[in-house]
Design a protein around this motif. Structure first.
Motif, short mmCIF file in Angstrom:
data_model
loop_
_atom_site.label_atom_id
_atom_site.label_comp_id
_atom_site.label_asym_id
_atom_site.label_seq_id
_atom_site.Cartn_x
_atom_site.Cartn_y
_atom_site.Cartn_z
N THR A 21 0.89 -1.15 0.08
CA THR A 21 -0.09 0.04 0.03
C THR A 21 0.95 1.28 0.12
O THR A 21 0.65 2.02 -0.69
N GLU A 22 1.87 1.28 0.85
CA GLU A 22 2.57 2.47 0.94
C GLU A 22 3.40 2.87 -0.34
O GLU A 22 3.57 3.82 -0.81
N ALA A 23 4.02 1.69 -1.20
CA ALA A 23 4.61 1.82 -2.33
C ALA A 23 3.90 2.31 -3.57
O ALA A 23 4.02 3.18 -4.19
N LEU A 24 2.46 1.78 -3.40
CA LEU A 24 1.43 2.21 -4.43
C LEU A 24 1.19 3.78 -4.13
O LEU A 24 0.84 4.38 -5.04
N PHE A 25 0.94 4.05 -2.84
CA PHE A 25 0.83 5.29 -2.48
C PHE A 25 1.92 6.37 -3.22
O PHE A 25 1.51 7.33 -3.56
N GLU A 46 -5.55 5.50 2.77
CA GLU A 46 -7.08 4.85 2.73
C GLU A 46 -7.44 5.18 1.44
O GLU A 46 -8.07 3.99 0.72
N GLU A 47 -7.29 6.27 0.55
CA GLU A 47 -7.42 6.48 -0.90
C GLU A 47 -6.88 5.48 -1.81
O GLU A 47 -7.49 4.85 -2.68
N THR A 48 -5.72 5.22 -1.33
CA THR A 48 -4.77 4.05 -2.00
C THR A 48 -5.40 2.94 -2.15
O THR A 48 -5.57 2.07 -2.86
N ARG A 49 -5.93 2.33 -0.93
CA ARG A 49 -6.44 1.14 -0.57
C ARG A 49 -7.75 1.10 -1.46
O ARG A 49 -8.02 0.10 -2.06
N CYS A 62 -2.68 -7.46 -13.86
CA CYS A 62 -2.17 -6.29 -13.01
C CYS A 62 -1.26 -6.80 -12.24
O CYS A 62 -1.22 -7.49 -11.22
N PHE A 63 0.13 -6.19 -12.50
CA PHE A 63 1.44 -6.46 -11.78
C PHE A 63 2.02 -5.31 -11.41
O PHE A 63 2.10 -4.33 -11.87
N ALA A 64 2.64 -5.31 -10.45
CA ALA A 64 3.64 -4.42 -9.63
C ALA A 64 4.83 -4.72 -10.25
O ALA A 64 5.14 -5.82 -10.56
N ILE A 65 5.40 -3.49 -10.65
CA ILE A 65 7.05 -3.60 -11.50
C ILE A 65 7.68 -3.27 -10.04
O ILE A 65 7.80 -2.23 -9.46
N CYS A 66 8.69 -4.37 -9.90
CA CYS A 66 9.64 -4.49 -8.73
C CYS A 66 11.00 -4.62 -9.35
O CYS A 66 11.09 -5.83 -10.15
N PRO A 67 11.96 -3.95 -8.95
CA PRO A 67 13.42 -4.25 -9.33
C PRO A 67 13.73 -5.52 -8.45
O PRO A 67 13.28 -5.74 -7.30
N ARG A 68 14.44 -6.59 -9.09
CA ARG A 68 14.79 -7.89 -8.77
C ARG A 68 15.56 -7.51 -7.29
O ARG A 68 15.34 -8.40 -6.22
N GLU A 69 16.52 -6.53 -7.16
CA GLU A 69 17.24 -6.41 -6.11
C GLU A 69 16.45 -6.22 -4.63
O GLU A 69 16.76 -6.53 -3.49
N ASN A 70 15.19 -5.57 -4.63
CA ASN A 70 14.55 -5.33 -3.67
C ASN A 70 13.17 -5.90 -3.46
O ASN A 70 12.18 -5.58 -2.57
N ASN A 71 12.42 -6.09 -4.77
CA ASN A 71 10.85 -6.59 -4.75
C ASN A 71 10.21 -5.59 -4.35
O ASN A 71 9.10 -5.80 -3.72
N PHE A 72 10.58 -4.46 -4.39
CA PHE A 72 9.67 -3.26 -3.77
C PHE A 72 8.90 -2.54 -5.02
O PHE A 72 9.63 -2.13 -6.01
N PRO A 73 7.63 -2.56 -5.10
CA PRO A 73 7.02 -1.86 -6.37
C PRO A 73 7.32 -0.31 -6.58
O PRO A 73 7.30 0.48 -5.72
N ILE A 74 7.81 -0.08 -7.77
CA ILE A 74 8.03 1.23 -8.17
C ILE A 74 6.97 1.75 -9.27
O ILE A 74 7.28 2.76 -9.90
N GLY A 75 6.25 0.62 -9.83
CA GLY A 75 5.13 1.26 -10.79
C GLY A 75 4.34 0.15 -10.94
O GLY A 75 3.99 -1.17 -10.19
N TYR A 76 3.45 -0.28 -11.91
CA TYR A 76 2.45 -1.11 -12.33
C TYR A 76 2.46 -1.33 -13.83
O TYR A 76 2.56 -0.34 -14.61
N ILE A 77 1.78 -2.37 -14.03
CA ILE A 77 1.51 -2.72 -15.78
C ILE A 77 0.45 -3.63 -15.87
O ILE A 77 0.13 -4.43 -14.77
N THR A 78 -0.55 -3.22 -16.60
CA THR A 78 -1.85 -4.02 -16.63
C THR A 78 -2.22 -4.17 -17.98
O THR A 78 -1.73 -3.46 -19.03
#
Length: 189
Positions: A21-25, A46-49, A62-78
């Motif tokens: 949620t925070e990454a998407l925010f 809350e709006e993000t959720r 619908c996928f989170a785009i994450c760098p392999r090194e940390n698996n933390f979402p930096i974007g999305y692709i759908t």
């Protein structure tokens, strides 16, 4: 539910999880990132959720785009599963201009082809030509432009519609936007 994870040389594409949620925010609150997206920036977790539940939760592609090194979402692709098979993406601006969406897009396209999706479409605001560049880099072809009074932002936008056919019907062009709005073909794109 289908595939839940795709990997590329630099990226992991995976389903969003509750702890994202925070990454998407971070992505959805950025006014510059959201300039050319069909919604207003969110203002809270809350709006993000709520956004996630309404737009992403039940989407097959619908996928989170994450760098392999940390698996933390930096974007999305759908990609939508309706007749448009609309392809969309967003990326945090500090990751722009690195080929990340192109790399993610190519991985998703391979999955869509394997799953028998016949084609994808995508549109971009004429004032956002870099998005069109991504579409061309993943093999999409420009088909036509159309003007729309874009909601919910209530502004007039000229969209360029791109398409990539996977099933050998190379001349197929998705007609819905062409039929709904005044359309035209731009030269020298």
């Amino acid at each position: 539910m289908g595939i839940s994870r795709l990997k590329t040389e630099r990226l992991i594409l995976r389903k969003f999880e509750e702890q994202d949620t925070e990454a998407l925010f971070l992505l959805l609150k950025d006014e510059e990132v959201n300039t050319f997206l069909p919604w207003f920036p969110v203002k809270s977790l809350e709006e993000t959720r709520a956004f996630y539940e309404q737009r992403f939760a039940d989407q097959k592609y619908c996928f989170a785009i994450c760098p392999r090194e940390n698996n933390f979402p930096i974007g999305y692709i759908t990609a939508e599963t309706d007749e448009s098979h609309d392809f969309g993406y967003a990326l945090r601006k500090e990751y722009w201009h690195r080929g990340i969406v192109t790399e993610a897009g190519r991985a998703l396209i391979l999955q869509l082809q394997q799953d028998g999706i016949p084609y994808i479409t995508a549109t971009h605001d004429r004032n956002n030509p870099r998005s069109g560049g991504v579409m061309r880099q993943i093999g999409m072809k420009y088909c036509y432009s159309y003007q729309e009074q874009w909601q919910p932002k209530n502004q007039t936008v000229v969209f360029r519609m791109y398409q990539l056919n996977f099933d050998g019907q190379k001349d197929r062009v998705y007609q819905k936007y062409r039929d709904m709005y005044k359309h035209f073909v731009e030269k020298d794109l």
